[in-house]
Design an enzyme around this catalytic site. Structure first.
Site: not given
Ligand code: F6P
Length: 556
Positions: A216, A222, A277-278, A363, A394, A519
């Protein structure tokens, strides 16, 4: 409508209301009652406590409630202003107050002929313009019209994203595998652990691999790190910078940052800041899913979400699936003190659903201040967890049956299997599977008494060990089959459960400031870990010592 949607109801201390006090008193009456007695004294409760919405059936009769409980919980929902909040969210009010944003995931699944004007723009037209572009691209990849740099057709799609840009797509891809093309595999890279990318790419051919960089913000460490290495891997094999245009597309809200990475706008699929995002699987973030199952199935998935949205907006609260389930969660979290909530899908295809729901619920509602910044007076978001049945049986079900903790659980099951295989004897394998679901919910609710166990000539010393206390609550959610439409309904159901609970607790379910802090800190520590980085002098003693040890172990 575009302004903040703050109301007195939202920012009241819900625990100070007479509706809350009524529930405290009611809990004192209910807590000593056993589900065995509740069923014995009210034979009609199974029927009365079953609700339907779209294709979903929710049996909530195995909960520690009487027929009065739901009315009291619904009164609490009215006190929290839930009906007005639902309308506010669905019509584009800025219910994400801390970020001053609309929250419009429901607009992502409005039909093409709908209209919703937010901040002066018809968002439905924008949504369908992107869906049409996604469909064109997905069809081109599926048909082989979109080829890689060397002219070969794409065989593997690798989605690079994390959090909401990963968990939704991978969960839904796994869930709908039976509808996916088997000659076009999707893989998902999320972790910044280099293992993730390395293991994902090790057997892939760069000439037939397409990357979807899903972020987003397009700033997530990452995702950008993995995407950078993926680009280097591609270029090392294909040697030509121009190859990037055939092997990389992006999904983001930030066109400028996408361009900065080297992907031009023609290869970018956009969405908007009003998609959290979620809550973004049904936006362009779902591109990998659309490539896998095709645009028509993706449209069915969106229609399923919309059907549940309609139910949520129009059904009275007493018969409203997400409202009932959300309020039952509040009942256990706040009045019984339950810390966790288990999700137990009886579908191997749903094996990533618990992980997806962890982000969605935790979240969203893992907050300790209300929307107006005042500390909450009640517990908020439960800890969500789970595994598919029967594997979980199990592993951890022992604790559910005989442990000391109260763990309310959702059991999810489907009438029709995707694979008809014979089982033991006359039963088919799916019947064996579903028999386990029904058996578990009954055993949890009704248990076995010492008398029943002793009557089976059990040695006296073993009776206590074999007693099943019962009175352990669960919901059973049944659907005809795990189709794209039903998956859409299930996801929308849980999105709205989360919203109902956030509304009762008065929190902003759409921000995530706690995650942001981690972060920032990680970025600060990166140079400290490296060879020539500064000594970790200004850090706390524990973190500094750990980093020194790490540097020593790496020979730095
Ligand atoms: O984990 C935090 C967060 O901001 C989430 O809310 C989001 O889904 C994720 O990082 C990834 O963010 P982006 O889509 O901006 O890379």
């Amino acid at each position: 409508m575009s302004s903040h949607s703050s109301s007195a109801a939202e920012h009241a201390d819900i625990t100070a209301t007479r509706e809350w006090s009524a529930l405290v008193a009611h809990h004192r009456e209910i807590a000593p009652l056993h589900l065995r007695d509740l069923f014995a004294t009210d034979p009609g409760r199974a029927e009365a406590m079953t609700a339907t919405g779209a294709d979903l059936v929710l049996d909530y009769s195995k909960h520690r409630i009487t027929r009065d409980t739901l009315s009291l919980l619904v009164a609490l929902a009215h006190r929290a202003g839930l009906p007005a909040r639902i309308e506010a969210m669905c019509t584009g009010a800025h219910v994400n107050t801390s970020e001053d944003r609309a929250v419009l995931h429901t607009a992502l699944r409005l039909p093409r002929d709908a209209r919703l004007v937010v901040d002066g723009r018809d968002v439905v037209a924008d949504v369908h313009a992107v869906l049409d572009r996604m469909a064109g691209f997905a069809e081109a990849v599926r048909s082989g019209a979109w080829t890689g740099h060397t002219g070969e057709r794409i065989r593997t799609v690798v989605n690079i994203g994390i959090g909401g840009s990963d968990l939704g797509p991978v969960m839904a891809y796994e869930a709908l595998k039976d509808y996916a093309r088997r000659d076009l595999e999707c893989r998902f890279v999320s972790n910044i652990d280099p293992t993730d990318l390395a293991e994902t790419l090790r057997d892939l051919d760069p000439a037939t691999t397409l990357f979807i960089v899903a972020s987003k913000t397009f700033t997530t460490l990452e995702t950008l790190t993995n995407a950078g290495h993926a680009r280097a891997w591609l270029l090392a094999a294909l040697g030509d910078q121009a190859a990037v245009t055939r092997h990389f597309v992006a999904v983001s809200t930030d066109a400028e940052k996408v361009r900065g990475f080297g992907i031009d706008e023609a290869a970018m699929f956009g969405f908007w800041d009003w998609v959290g995002g979620r809550y973004s699987l049904d936006s362009a973030i779902g591109l990998s899913l659309m490539v896998a199952i095709g645009p028509a199935r993706f449209a069915e998935f969106l229609a399923g979400m919309h059907a549940l949205d309609q139910h949520f907006r129009t059904a009275r609260l007493e018969a409203n699936l997400p409202v009932i389930a959300g309020l039952l969660g509040v009942w256990y979290a706040n009045f019984f003190g339950a810390e966790t909530h288990a999700v137990l899908p009886y579908s191997q295809y749903l094996h990533r659903l618990p992980a997806y729901l962890q982000q969605l619920t935790m979240e969203s509602n893992g907050k300790s201040v209300r929307g107006d910044g005042v500390p909450v007076k009640s517990a908020t978001g439960q800890i969500w967890w789970g595994e598919p049945g029967t594997n979980g049986q199990h592993a951890f079900y022992q604790l559910l049956h005989q442990g000391t903790r109260l763990v309310p659980a959702d059991f999810l099951g489907f009438a029709e299997p995707h694979h008809a295989l014979p089982g033991e004897g006359a039963a088919d394998m799916h019947d064996l599977f579903m028999a386990n679901l029904f058996a578990q919910t009954a055993a949890l609710a009704f248990g076995r008494t010492a008398e029943e166990i002793a009557a089976e000539a059990t040695p006296a010393a073993l009776v206590a060990h074999k007693v099943m206390p019962g009175n352990r609550p669960s919901s059973t959610i049944l659907a005809p089959k795990l189709t794209p439409a039903v998956l859409g309904q299930l996801i929308a159901f849980y999105e709205h459960v989360t919203f109902v609970q956030g509304t009762i607790w008065g929190v902003d379910s759409f921000d995530q400031w706690g995650v942001e802090r981690g972060k920032v800190l990680a970025n600060r520590l990166v140079p400290v870990l490296s060879q020539n980085g500064p000594d970790p002098e200004d850090l706390d003693a524990s973190t500094a010592a750990l980093i020194r040890r790490y540097r020593a172990l790496r020979g730095r």
